[in-house]
Design an enzyme around this catalytic site. Sequence first.
Site, PDB file in Angstrom:
ATOM      1  N   ARG A  83      75.471  30.339  66.758  1.00  0.00           N
ATOM      2  CA  ARG A  83      74.520  29.445  67.436  1.00  0.00           C
ATOM      3  C   ARG A  83      75.119  28.051  67.546  1.00  0.00           C
ATOM      4  NH1 ARG A  83      68.212  28.145  66.287  1.00  0.00           N
ATOM      5  NH2 ARG A  83      68.162  26.205  67.460  1.00  0.00           N
ATOM      6  N   ARG A  92      69.078  30.721  72.687  1.00  0.00           N
ATOM      7  CA  ARG A  92      69.566  30.862  71.320  1.00  0.00           C
ATOM      8  C   ARG A  92      70.093  32.260  71.029  1.00  0.00           C
ATOM      9  NH1 ARG A  92      65.044  27.597  68.893  1.00  0.00           N
ATOM     10  NH2 ARG A  92      65.403  25.662  69.996  1.00  0.00           N
ATOM     11  N   ASP A  95      67.547  32.523  66.141  1.00  0.00           N
ATOM     12  CA  ASP A  95      66.676  31.433  65.716  1.00  0.00           C
ATOM     13  C   ASP A  95      65.936  31.910  64.474  1.00  0.00           C
ATOM     14  OD1 ASP A  95      65.379  29.043  65.827  1.00  0.00           O
ATOM     15  OD2 ASP A  95      63.851  29.694  67.261  1.00  0.00           O
ATOM     16  N   ASP A  97      63.291  30.626  61.513  1.00  0.00           N
ATOM     17  CA  ASP A  97      62.380  29.553  61.103  1.00  0.00           C
ATOM     18  C   ASP A  97      61.602  29.981  59.878  1.00  0.00           C
ATOM     19  OD1 ASP A  97      62.778  27.742  63.254  1.00  0.00           O
ATOM     20  OD2 ASP A  97      61.545  29.029  64.545  1.00  0.00           O
ATOM     21  N   MET A 167      29.581  25.224  68.809  1.00  0.00           N
ATOM     22  CA  MET A 167      28.441  25.979  69.334  1.00  0.00           C
ATOM     23  C   MET A 167      28.921  27.258  70.023  1.00  0.00           C
ATOM     24  SD  MET A 167      25.592  23.236  70.390  1.00  0.00           S
ATOM     25  CE  MET A 167      26.211  22.764  71.990  1.00  0.00           C
ATOM     26  N   LEU A 170      34.018  29.708  72.933  1.00  0.00           N
ATOM     27  CA  LEU A 170      35.183  28.898  72.596  1.00  0.00           C
ATOM     28  C   LEU A 170      36.211  28.831  73.716  1.00  0.00           C
ATOM     29  CD1 LEU A 170      35.675  30.189  68.943  1.00  0.00           C
ATOM     30  CD2 LEU A 170      34.343  28.231  69.729  1.00  0.00           C
ATOM     31  N   GLN A 198      19.261  19.819  68.777  1.00  0.00           N
ATOM     32  CA  GLN A 198      20.001  18.767  69.477  1.00  0.00           C
ATOM     33  C   GLN A 198      19.828  18.857  71.000  1.00  0.00           C
ATOM     34  OE1 GLN A 198      23.931  20.094  67.900  1.00  0.00           O
ATOM     35  NE2 GLN A 198      24.690  19.723  69.960  1.00  0.00           N
ATOM     36  N   GLY A 284      36.295  16.878  68.174  1.00  0.00           N
ATOM     37  CA  GLY A 284      37.064  16.547  69.367  1.00  0.00           C
ATOM     38  C   GLY A 284      36.705  15.162  69.899  1.00  0.00           C
ATOM     39  N   GLN A 285      37.712  14.461  70.369  1.00  0.00           N
ATOM     40  CA  GLN A 285      37.478  13.154  70.995  1.00  0.00           C
ATOM     41  C   GLN A 285      36.643  13.292  72.270  1.00  0.00           C
ATOM     42  OE1 GLN A 285      40.999  10.739  72.214  1.00  0.00           O
ATOM     43  NE2 GLN A 285      39.669  10.230  73.939  1.00  0.00           N
ATOM     44  N   ASP A 287      33.850  14.535  72.562  1.00  0.00           N
ATOM     45  CA  ASP A 287      32.511  14.057  72.200  1.00  0.00           C
ATOM     46  C   ASP A 287      32.687  12.868  71.260  1.00  0.00           C
ATOM     47  OD1 ASP A 287      30.622  16.505  73.125  1.00  0.00           O
ATOM     48  OD2 ASP A 287      32.534  17.235  72.394  1.00  0.00           O
ATOM     49  N   MET A 321      38.134  20.403  79.021  1.00  0.00           N
ATOM     50  CA  MET A 321      37.567  21.731  78.761  1.00  0.00           C
ATOM     51  C   MET A 321      36.201  21.576  78.113  1.00  0.00           C
ATOM     52  SD  MET A 321      40.585  24.191  77.566  1.00  0.00           S
ATOM     53  CE  MET A 321      42.010  24.423  78.610  1.00  0.00           C
TER      54      MET A 321
HETATM   55  P1  AMP Z   1      30.894  22.276  70.968  1.00  0.00           P
HETATM   56  O1  AMP Z   1      31.070  23.736  70.766  1.00  0.00           O
HETATM   57  O2  AMP Z   1      30.833  21.872  72.398  1.00  0.00           O
HETATM   58  O3  AMP Z   1      29.800  21.690  70.124  1.00  0.00           O
HETATM   59  O4  AMP Z   1      32.232  21.611  70.430  1.00  0.00           O
HETATM   60  C1  AMP Z   1      32.689  21.826  69.119  1.00  0.00           C
HETATM   61  C2  AMP Z   1      33.823  20.878  68.811  1.00  0.00           C
HETATM   62  O5  AMP Z   1      34.886  21.089  69.731  1.00  0.00           O
HETATM   63  C3  AMP Z   1      33.402  19.415  68.950  1.00  0.00           C
HETATM   64  O6  AMP Z   1      33.998  18.653  67.920  1.00  0.00           O
HETATM   65  C4  AMP Z   1      33.957  19.043  70.280  1.00  0.00           C
HETATM   66  O7  AMP Z   1      34.238  17.658  70.414  1.00  0.00           O
HETATM   67  C5  AMP Z   1      35.233  19.851  70.320  1.00  0.00           C
HETATM   68  N1  AMP Z   1      35.673  20.019  71.707  1.00  0.00           N
HETATM   69  C6  AMP Z   1      34.936  20.473  72.747  1.00  0.00           C
HETATM   70  N2  AMP Z   1      35.643  20.423  73.894  1.00  0.00           N
HETATM   71  C7  AMP Z   1      36.861  19.915  73.576  1.00  0.00           C
HETATM   72  C8  AMP Z   1      38.031  19.608  74.306  1.00  0.00           C
HETATM   73  N3  AMP Z   1      38.125  19.814  75.627  1.00  0.00           N
HETATM   74  N4  AMP Z   1      39.095  19.086  73.645  1.00  0.00           N
HETATM   75  C9  AMP Z   1      39.018  18.880  72.301  1.00  0.00           C
HETATM   76  N5  AMP Z   1      37.951  19.151  71.555  1.00  0.00           N
HETATM   77  C10 AMP Z   1      36.874  19.659  72.166  1.00  0.00           C
END
Ligand code: AMP
Length: 420
Positions: A83, A92, A95, A97, A167, A170, A198, A284-285, A287, A321
């Site tokens: 390699r 490669r 590889d 790891d 929720m 996924l 909520q 996630g940012q 929310d 998403m």
């Molecule tokens: P939810 O199922 O919508 O309540 O989301 C669950 C978690 O996934 C929360 O912390 C969200 O902020 C996060 N989340 C939802 N959509 C995204 C995304 N597109 N990117 C990153 N995190 C996400």
Amino acid sequence: MPICFIGIGSNLGNRKENIKAAINSLRKIKGVKIEKISSFYQTKPEGVINQNDFINGVMRIKTNIPPKKLINRLKAIEKGLGRKETARFGPRVIDLDILLYDNQRINTKNLTLPHQRMYARDFVLIPLRDVAPEMFKSKIIKTVPGMRVFVKEARRKNYTIGFVPTMGFLHEGHLSLVREAKKDCDKVVVSIFVNPIQFGPKEDFRRYPRDLRQDERMLKRIGVDAIFYPAVKEIYPANYLTYVNVEEITKALCGSFRPGHFKGVATIVTKLFNIMEPDIAYFGQKDFQQARVIEKITQDLNIPVKIKVMPVVREPDGLAMSSRNIYLSDKERADAVALYQSLSGARSLIKEGERCPDRAITFIRNKIEKIKSARIDYIEIVDTENLERIEKISGRVLIALAVWFGKTRLIDNIIMRVKG
Ligand code: AMP
């Protein structure tokens, strides 16, 4: 002796022979005992074009060679088989790891354990399942006492617990949180619970998308340890009376359009923290306001959990998403791209020197108002700490919006660090 998993791959020359030779070299090392070798899988190389397919597999070994020495031995084998130190994503001959070494977590320049990207790679996870099927048995737990037994058992073994509340329905955004948790923690729990309190009376609680089988498949592929999937009655029995209320920061942004929403979020997450006692919880940012509310709860109520907020995961065209994207018609889906496009446009303006929030907001508003199916709830630029409007764009700021497309309300945001 410690158990270690090694990923092995080749996409140059006689791939099968290279792999055989590497396994033989490994076998000759004193202090290494190969316990199991997975099937080998032909996989497309990721992130590159014009390269041969890889052949990939995983070995389970026992070894008394410490990880930092072991990686050097693997590098020596790679070199011995020809390699070359080519570009990072070059083809490669071989590889090798280290994927996992007992429960060790290492983060140095030469070695990261667990392997940095292993939980995002099917070509690692699928052969890993051959040699360590026990890692991919997610338990579905439906009751609070059942969850407590799981947590107690993990604690007794001194395992750390990573927790991802969701929720369900996924997508890659959720999975990015799960993968981070797998890297950080010994045990990972994901909750799937569509939290009725909520949702407002006219909101989409009933029609919120649900697909446990699909969620389970996605989580099992990564190797989540437990999925907490309680019924509504398990969480809110008939005599339920207690709610958690965070002041001030819940009045801004989504709070003023969804009264009671953050009270519902604060209550369920506090309950889940009490059930799960996680070391780290992942949000996630996307929310952002929700994540801030949770951070505040843990500070104010002295809940000993670290909150990690992960970046927004987007579709290739930029749309954040969301489980709710499924509601969008084809036309609305195409229109919704305007959210991220306008946020990005505002970011460019600010980078070029714009410091007036109103002008940046007007820029976004003008773009979105052009779309027939869109109806704006809010577009705001606020301080990331207290979520209050700012007079001048400087420091760490959040540009956030909520917009309806037909009957679907979408949110999105970006964070910028701006010099005075
Ligand atoms: P939810 O199922 O919508 O309540 O989301 C669950 C978690 O996934 C929360 O912390 C969200 O902020 C996060 N989340 C939802 N959509 C995204 C995304 N597109 N990117 C990153 N995190 C996400």
